[in-house]
Design a protein around this motif. Structure first.
Motif, PDB file in Angstrom:
ATOM      1  N   MET A  55       0.827  -1.203   0.000  1.00 54.55           N
ATOM      2  CA  MET A  55       0.000   0.000   0.000  1.00 54.55           C
ATOM      3  C   MET A  55       0.866   1.259   0.000  1.00 54.55           C
ATOM      4  N   LEU A  56       1.980   1.234   0.716  1.00 55.86           N
ATOM      5  CA  LEU A  56       2.863   2.394   0.763  1.00 55.86           C
ATOM      6  C   LEU A  56       3.329   2.784  -0.634  1.00 55.86           C
ATOM      7  N   VAL A  59       0.429   4.399  -2.651  1.00 58.64           N
ATOM      8  CA  VAL A  59       0.185   5.779  -2.218  1.00 58.64           C
ATOM      9  C   VAL A  59       1.309   6.694  -2.688  1.00 58.64           C
ATOM     10  N   GLY A  89      -2.703  13.244  -2.174  1.00 59.17           N
ATOM     11  CA  GLY A  89      -2.066  12.251  -1.304  1.00 59.17           C
ATOM     12  C   GLY A  89      -3.027  11.650  -0.294  1.00 59.17           C
ATOM     13  N   LEU A  90      -3.840  12.503   0.313  1.00 56.81           N
ATOM     14  CA  LEU A  90      -4.817  11.993   1.284  1.00 56.81           C
ATOM     15  C   LEU A  90      -5.853  11.096   0.609  1.00 56.81           C
ATOM     16  N   PHE A  93      -4.257   7.761  -0.173  1.00 58.21           N
ATOM     17  CA  PHE A  93      -4.137   6.942   1.032  1.00 58.21           C
ATOM     18  C   PHE A  93      -5.474   6.306   1.403  1.00 58.21           C
ATOM     19  N   TRP A  97      -6.307   2.353   1.218  1.00 59.64           N
ATOM     20  CA  TRP A  97      -6.635   1.685   2.482  1.00 59.64           C
ATOM     21  C   TRP A  97      -7.987   0.968   2.381  1.00 59.64           C
TER      22      TRP A  97
END
Length: 109
Positions: A55-56, A59, A89-90, A93, A97
């Protein structure tokens, strides 16, 4: 399949964000940031859903793409804004998620 979908979404984002502003711009206060948030959430979702990539990384790649767009926008008659990049970015994420959680739940069944 999910990679192709992600690429199509990325191209659509580029088409809308790298053309001169027009009448289709959101007219409500904060609408621009909301659109950045939602589109980058959608961008991150297909790859996160597969569970094949951390996931990192998803993102970071999505946020970097948003940053690149912000750097290019002044050359096409648009303005670059830190707030847009933060919303990108938010959104990336939260989208990653949520999709990762849904994907894990689906694979566990």
């Amino acid at each position: 399949m999910m990679l192709k979908l992600t690429l199509v979404i990325a191209l659509v984002i580029a088409a809308f964000t790298l053309t001169p502003p027009g009448a289709s711009e959101p007219g409500i206060a904060g609408g621009d940031k909301l659109m950045h948030f939602l589109t980058f959430a959608v961008l991150a979702m297909p790859m996160a859903y597969t569970g094949r990539f951390p996931m990192l990384w998803i993102v970071l790649v999505a946020a970097s793409y948003g940053g690149l767009i912000e750097l290019i926008q002044p050359y096409v008659g648009r303005s670059a804004e830190w707030g847009d990049w933060l919303a990108d970015g938010l959104g990336a994420f939260l989208g990653a998620w949520l999709a990762a959680r849904i994907g894990r739940r689906g694979r566990a069944s």
